[in-house]
Write a protein that holds these residues in place. Structure first.
Motif, PDB file in Angstrom:
ATOM      1  N   ALA A 225       0.868  -1.180   0.000  1.00  0.00           N
ATOM      2  CA  ALA A 225       0.000   0.000   0.000  1.00  0.00           C
ATOM      3  C   ALA A 225       0.901   1.226   0.000  1.00  0.00           C
ATOM      4  CB  ALA A 225      -0.928  -0.002   1.219  1.00  0.00           C
ATOM      5  N   ARG A 226       0.288   2.394  -0.171  1.00  0.00           N
ATOM      6  CA  ARG A 226       1.048   3.637  -0.157  1.00  0.00           C
ATOM      7  C   ARG A 226       0.625   4.496   1.017  1.00  0.00           C
ATOM      8  NH1 ARG A 226       5.464   3.227  -2.871  1.00  0.00           N
ATOM      9  NH2 ARG A 226       5.651   5.473  -2.498  1.00  0.00           N
ATOM     10  N   PHE A 227       1.599   5.184   1.596  1.00  0.00           N
ATOM     11  CA  PHE A 227       1.307   6.035   2.737  1.00  0.00           C
ATOM     12  C   PHE A 227       0.349   7.164   2.369  1.00  0.00           C
ATOM     13  CE2 PHE A 227       2.208   9.693   5.470  1.00  0.00           C
ATOM     14  CZ  PHE A 227       2.020   9.110   6.718  1.00  0.00           C
ATOM     15  N   ALA A 228       0.403   7.633   1.126  1.00  0.00           N
ATOM     16  CA  ALA A 228      -0.459   8.742   0.698  1.00  0.00           C
ATOM     17  C   ALA A 228      -1.920   8.424   0.936  1.00  0.00           C
ATOM     18  CB  ALA A 228      -0.221   9.051  -0.781  1.00  0.00           C
ATOM     19  N   GLU A 229      -2.331   7.215   0.584  1.00  0.00           N
ATOM     20  CA  GLU A 229      -3.728   6.837   0.762  1.00  0.00           C
ATOM     21  C   GLU A 229      -4.091   6.800   2.240  1.00  0.00           C
ATOM     22  OE1 GLU A 229      -6.801   3.119  -0.098  1.00  0.00           O
ATOM     23  OE2 GLU A 229      -4.821   3.147  -1.046  1.00  0.00           O
ATOM     24  N   TYR A 230      -3.222   6.225   3.051  1.00  0.00           N
ATOM     25  CA  TYR A 230      -3.508   6.149   4.487  1.00  0.00           C
ATOM     26  C   TYR A 230      -3.644   7.532   5.106  1.00  0.00           C
ATOM     27  CZ  TYR A 230      -2.622   5.743   9.463  1.00  0.00           C
ATOM     28  OH  TYR A 230      -2.700   5.882  10.815  1.00  0.00           O
ATOM     29  N   ALA A 231      -2.751   8.456   4.733  1.00  0.00           N
ATOM     30  CA  ALA A 231      -2.688   9.767   5.372  1.00  0.00           C
ATOM     31  C   ALA A 231      -3.974  10.562   5.223  1.00  0.00           C
ATOM     32  CB  ALA A 231      -1.512  10.568   4.810  1.00  0.00           C
ATOM     33  N   VAL A 232      -4.702  10.326   4.126  1.00  0.00           N
ATOM     34  CA  VAL A 232      -5.916  11.131   3.893  1.00  0.00           C
ATOM     35  C   VAL A 232      -7.173  10.271   3.901  1.00  0.00           C
ATOM     36  CG1 VAL A 232      -4.774  13.046   2.728  1.00  0.00           C
ATOM     37  CG2 VAL A 232      -5.478  11.043   1.404  1.00  0.00           C
ATOM     38  N   THR A 233      -7.088   9.085   4.497  1.00  0.00           N
ATOM     39  CA  THR A 233      -8.300   8.292   4.727  1.00  0.00           C
ATOM     40  C   THR A 233      -8.310   7.856   6.194  1.00  0.00           C
ATOM     41  OG1 THR A 233      -7.182   6.294   3.872  1.00  0.00           O
ATOM     42  CG2 THR A 233      -8.547   7.535   2.330  1.00  0.00           C
ATOM     43  N   SER A 234      -7.764   6.712   6.503  1.00  0.00           N
ATOM     44  CA  SER A 234      -7.819   6.169   7.858  1.00  0.00           C
ATOM     45  C   SER A 234      -7.259   7.127   8.902  1.00  0.00           C
ATOM     46  CB  SER A 234      -7.056   4.843   7.932  1.00  0.00           C
ATOM     47  OG  SER A 234      -7.574   3.903   7.028  1.00  0.00           O
ATOM     48  N   ASP A 235      -6.188   7.840   8.558  1.00  0.00           N
ATOM     49  CA  ASP A 235      -5.570   8.714   9.544  1.00  0.00           C
ATOM     50  C   ASP A 235      -6.474   9.880   9.942  1.00  0.00           C
ATOM     51  OD1 ASP A 235      -3.196   9.540  11.125  1.00  0.00           O
ATOM     52  OD2 ASP A 235      -3.296  11.283   9.809  1.00  0.00           O
ATOM     53  N   LEU A 236      -7.464  10.211   9.112  1.00  0.00           N
ATOM     54  CA  LEU A 236      -8.381  11.298   9.433  1.00  0.00           C
ATOM     55  C   LEU A 236      -9.301  10.953  10.593  1.00  0.00           C
ATOM     56  CD1 LEU A 236      -9.476  12.362   5.828  1.00  0.00           C
ATOM     57  CD2 LEU A 236      -7.668  13.360   7.235  1.00  0.00           C
ATOM     58  N   LEU A 237      -9.451   9.664  10.865  1.00  0.00           N
ATOM     59  CA  LEU A 237     -10.433   9.241  11.859  1.00  0.00           C
ATOM     60  C   LEU A 237     -10.043   9.648  13.276  1.00  0.00           C
ATOM     61  CD1 LEU A 237     -11.288   5.672  10.502  1.00  0.00           C
ATOM     62  CD2 LEU A 237     -12.584   7.788  10.220  1.00  0.00           C
ATOM     63  N   GLU A 238      -8.751   9.718  13.564  1.00  0.00           N
ATOM     64  CA  GLU A 238      -8.325  10.074  14.918  1.00  0.00           C
ATOM     65  C   GLU A 238      -8.718  11.508  15.256  1.00  0.00           C
ATOM     66  OE1 GLU A 238      -4.329  10.103  17.764  1.00  0.00           O
ATOM     67  OE2 GLU A 238      -4.176   9.479  15.673  1.00  0.00           O
ATOM     68  N   ALA A 239      -8.444  12.439  14.332  1.00  0.00           N
ATOM     69  CA  ALA A 239      -8.813  13.836  14.578  1.00  0.00           C
ATOM     70  C   ALA A 239     -10.329  13.995  14.619  1.00  0.00           C
ATOM     71  CB  ALA A 239      -8.215  14.736  13.496  1.00  0.00           C
ATOM     72  N   GLU A 240     -11.031  13.297  13.726  1.00  0.00           N
ATOM     73  CA  GLU A 240     -12.494  13.382  13.720  1.00  0.00           C
ATOM     74  C   GLU A 240     -13.068  12.908  15.052  1.00  0.00           C
ATOM     75  OE1 GLU A 240     -15.852  12.027  10.572  1.00  0.00           O
ATOM     76  OE2 GLU A 240     -14.946  10.403  11.731  1.00  0.00           O
ATOM     77  N   LEU A 241     -12.478  11.860  15.601  1.00  0.00           N
ATOM     78  CA  LEU A 241     -12.942  11.319  16.877  1.00  0.00           C
ATOM     79  C   LEU A 241     -12.782  12.345  17.994  1.00  0.00           C
ATOM     80  CD1 LEU A 241     -13.940   8.845  18.496  1.00  0.00           C
ATOM     81  CD2 LEU A 241     -11.558   8.161  18.721  1.00  0.00           C
ATOM     82  N   ALA A 242     -11.609  12.987  18.069  1.00  0.00           N
ATOM     83  CA  ALA A 242     -11.387  14.006  19.098  1.00  0.00           C
ATOM     84  C   ALA A 242     -12.309  15.198  18.907  1.00  0.00           C
ATOM     85  CB  ALA A 242      -9.927  14.454  19.076  1.00  0.00           C
ATOM     86  N   ASP A 243     -12.500  15.608  17.661  1.00  0.00           N
ATOM     87  CA  ASP A 243     -13.365  16.756  17.378  1.00  0.00           C
ATOM     88  C   ASP A 243     -14.827  16.456  17.663  1.00  0.00           C
ATOM     89  OD1 ASP A 243     -11.086  18.073  16.574  1.00  0.00           O
ATOM     90  OD2 ASP A 243     -11.482  17.847  14.423  1.00  0.00           O
ATOM     91  N   ARG A 302       5.303  11.066  22.780  1.00  0.00           N
ATOM     92  CA  ARG A 302       5.357  11.341  21.346  1.00  0.00           C
ATOM     93  C   ARG A 302       5.423  12.838  21.073  1.00  0.00           C
ATOM     94  NH1 ARG A 302       6.283   7.569  17.707  1.00  0.00           N
ATOM     95  NH2 ARG A 302       4.479   7.901  16.360  1.00  0.00           N
ATOM     96  N   SER A 303       6.230  13.224  20.084  1.00  0.00           N
ATOM     97  CA  SER A 303       6.402  14.638  19.773  1.00  0.00           C
ATOM     98  C   SER A 303       5.239  15.166  18.943  1.00  0.00           C
ATOM     99  CB  SER A 303       7.715  14.850  19.004  1.00  0.00           C
ATOM    100  OG  SER A 303       7.558  14.497  17.635  1.00  0.00           O
ATOM    101  N   GLY A 304       5.238  16.461  18.719  1.00  0.00           N
ATOM    102  CA  GLY A 304       4.179  17.086  17.937  1.00  0.00           C
ATOM    103  C   GLY A 304       4.354  16.942  16.447  1.00  0.00           C
ATOM    104  N   ARG A 305       5.447  16.306  16.005  1.00  0.00           N
ATOM    105  CA  ARG A 305       5.700  16.194  14.561  1.00  0.00           C
ATOM    106  C   ARG A 305       5.332  14.840  13.987  1.00  0.00           C
ATOM    107  NH1 ARG A 305      11.833  17.909  14.462  1.00  0.00           N
ATOM    108  NH2 ARG A 305      11.718  16.955  16.520  1.00  0.00           N
ATOM    109  N   VAL A 306       4.839  13.932  14.846  1.00  0.00           N
ATOM    110  CA  VAL A 306       4.446  12.617  14.354  1.00  0.00           C
ATOM    111  C   VAL A 306       3.019  12.665  13.837  1.00  0.00           C
ATOM    112  CG1 VAL A 306       6.027  11.379  15.852  1.00  0.00           C
ATOM    113  CG2 VAL A 306       3.729  11.899  16.674  1.00  0.00           C
ATOM    114  N   LEU A 307       2.648  11.658  13.058  1.00  0.00           N
ATOM    115  CA  LEU A 307       1.345  11.666  12.406  1.00  0.00           C
ATOM    116  C   LEU A 307       0.222  11.319  13.365  1.00  0.00           C
ATOM    117  CD1 LEU A 307       0.271  12.098   9.493  1.00  0.00           C
ATOM    118  CD2 LEU A 307       0.153   9.612   9.300  1.00  0.00           C
ATOM    119  N   ASN A 308       0.469  10.377  14.294  1.00  0.00           N
ATOM    120  CA  ASN A 308      -0.603   9.991  15.203  1.00  0.00           C
ATOM    121  C   ASN A 308      -0.068   9.782  16.619  1.00  0.00           C
ATOM    122  OD1 ASN A 308       0.673   7.443  14.806  1.00  0.00           O
ATOM    123  ND2 ASN A 308      -0.751   6.961  13.163  1.00  0.00           N
ATOM    124  N   ALA A 309      -1.000   9.677  17.575  1.00  0.00           N
ATOM    125  CA  ALA A 309      -0.671   9.575  19.004  1.00  0.00           C
ATOM    126  C   ALA A 309       0.183  10.743  19.461  1.00  0.00           C
ATOM    127  CB  ALA A 309       0.018   8.247  19.314  1.00  0.00           C
TER     128      ALA A 309
END
Length: 510
Positions: A225-243, A302-309
């Motif tokens: 798989a490619r990271f590009a697809e993950y970054a703008v699909t599944s990875d969006l769910l964490e921020a949506e959950l907090a919001d 975890r630092s502020g520059r990572v994608l998740n957590a």
């Protein structure tokens, strides 16, 4: 013209008092990367721009001139170009549309607002996230435990067979990805916002190849798989959950992509990316500060520059499961653990693919290993154990919990001082396996990421299961604080049965 500007960049470096090597050291990159910048071959990735400008003592605009980069509406956007191209393909937009939308949104974002929003998401309690997801999916599938008199529930969905005898082998299937993700208006807007915010926060977006999990039976099966697809699909769910805490619980992306447990466990039918969360346990001899030998457990924030957590506690190393140069040879979970140890604890920057392309044919060749890893390899002193597998309901990621144990205290005596965090962590903590009160306090900390807590509990259980939580055997009255008090049960057991079990009892639904 580009070459002239790069000469100006080299001049600015010298004026700031830096050699190529010293500048690379400040940025935690290889000297060869600086050489390629000055030769005009590559341009710094987005997250490095602020620190690079500070290191050279120049403004952001001046740095753009030195690197012959366009102004703010272009510059670091090169780092998200492939992600934007993927969005165009999935939405049916004309080529370049997503890039333009990201540039426009980036130019209009208020930096203070972005950082406040990020802080709000980071500050969302693990307990609140667990509650939301338990209500959404039902609590039966969730991994839970008790330790130090505290009951713990995580967002990890797992099964008994994934905890007892988790798959230890993996195979690679180079199958074409027939799935096509269609981004509707809501998802496309969220993707654009995510990329624009990421540029403000200097989050790394590198479109590297990653593994996707296709199935788990006797062994784990991974595909490309490619990271590009993950970054703008599944990875969006964490921020949506907090919001969603401020939006009456509405989660339209989750409703579309992971609406129920059936969709969560439909591994071949979705992009299930993920990685490893490894608890490191280093044997230490007794000294003036510690009257008994123990294991040092390493924990990171975890630092502020990572994608998740972001901003959460986690075990270390923690990283995406992905190949370096050979997808088939690198598919074993142990390969990722070894690479992440080199990168996150032993200061190997050339195995960090977020810094640019991998130039070595075999980055993990014995001749290239760090001194600590070379010692571990030569003395066969590093044991990597699979302790459990789960699906993190926050984003649908797979999590392979592993334990990296060094039983020989000689390693700590020689190389304990060489262990240091890379850019992914804001700092490291050490916790002794012989301090029960401190371990109980650590487990109860609400700032844990769920996958980190999962790996911590599974790893501590595996350590104590061998009655070797402390390095040497001691009389029963002086045993390690967790010796003989750890067990495992599944949710098939009744609560009455659980009450009679040992103190740490992680379990998941069948």
């Amino acid at each position: 013209m580009a070459v002239a500007h790069r000469r100006a960049f080299a001049t600015a470096r010298k004026a700031a008092g830096h050699t190529q090597e010293s500048l690379a050291g400040m940025l935690h990159i290889d000297r060869s990367t600086v050489i390629r910048w000055e030769a005009g071959e590559t341009t710094p990735v987005a997250y490095l721009w602020p620190k690079l400008a500070h290191s050279l003592g120049v403004s952001h605009e001046r740095l753009q001139d030195l690197l012959a980069a366009p102004r703010r509406d272009e510059g670091p956007l090169s780092g998200v170009a492939s992600v934007c191209a993927w969005i165009d393909t999935q939405t049916g937009w004309k080529a370049g549309t997503a890039r333009g939308k990201v540039a426009d949104r980036w130019s209009r974002l208020d930096v203070t607002t972005v950082y406040e929003r990020s802080a709000h998401r980071t500050g969302t309690s693990r307990e609140a996230v667990v509650r939301i997801l338990a209500e959404y999916y039902g609590a039966d599938a969730l991994y839970r435990a008790s330790f130090g008199g505290k009951n713990i529930v995580t967002t990890i969905a797992t099964r008994p067979e994934w905890l007892n005898g988790a798959p230890t082998t993996a195979q690679y299937e180079a199958t074409g990805d027939a799935r096509r993700v269609s981004l509707d208006g809501t998802a496309a807007r969220a993707a654009v916002e995510r990329l624009a915010e990421g540029l403000v926060l200097d989050i790394r977006f590198t479109d590297a190849q990653i593994y996707r999990l296709l199935g788990i039976e006797d062994e784990a099966v991974f595909g490309p798989a490619r990271f590009a697809e993950y970054a703008v699909t599944s990875d969006l769910l964490e921020a949506e959950l907090a919001d969603s805490l401020a939006r009456n619980g509405k989660m339209p992306l989750r409703d579309r992509w992971l609406p129920d447990l059936a969709s969560v466990f439909d591994l071949p039918g979705r992009l299930c990316a993920g990685g490893v969360a490894t608890l490191c346990a280093f044997a230490r001899p007794a000294d003036a500060r510690r009257p008994e030998p123990d294991y040092a457990l390493v924990v990171q924030k975890r630092s502020g520059r990572v994608l998740n957590a972001t901003g959460k506690l986690a075990v270390v190393p923690k990283g995406f499961h992905q190949p370096m140069t050979d997808p088939r040879a690198d598919v074993a979970i142990e390969e990722t653990v070894r690479r992440e140890l080199e990168e996150e604890l032993f200061a190997r920057t050339d195995v960090d693919n977020t810094l640019g392309e991998t130039r070595a044919a075999d980055p993990m060749h014995p001749s290239r290993l760090s001194a600590p890893m070379r010692w571990l390899t030569e003395h066969d002193a590093l044991r990597i154990e699979h302790t459990g597998v789960g699906i993190n309901l926050v984003s649908g990621n797979y999590e392979f919990a592993t334990l990296a144990v060094v039983d020989d205290p000689t390693f700590w005596t020689r190389y304990g001082g060489a262990i240091e965090a890379n850019w992914e962590a804001d700092g490291l903590q050490l916790h002794s396996t012989c301090n029960r009160a401190a371990l109980a306090e650590l487990v109860a900390d609400e700032s844990w990421s769920n996958e980190g807590l999962f790996a911590l509990l599974q790893g501590v259980q595996h350590l104590s299961g061998r009655n070797r939580t402390c390095v040497r055997e001691t009389p029963r009255s002086r045993r390690s604080p967790v010796d003989n008090e750890l067990g495992i049960r599944t949710s098939g057991q009744s609560e009455n049965t659980a009450a009679a079990e040992p103190e740490l009892n992680p379990h998941g639904a069948s």
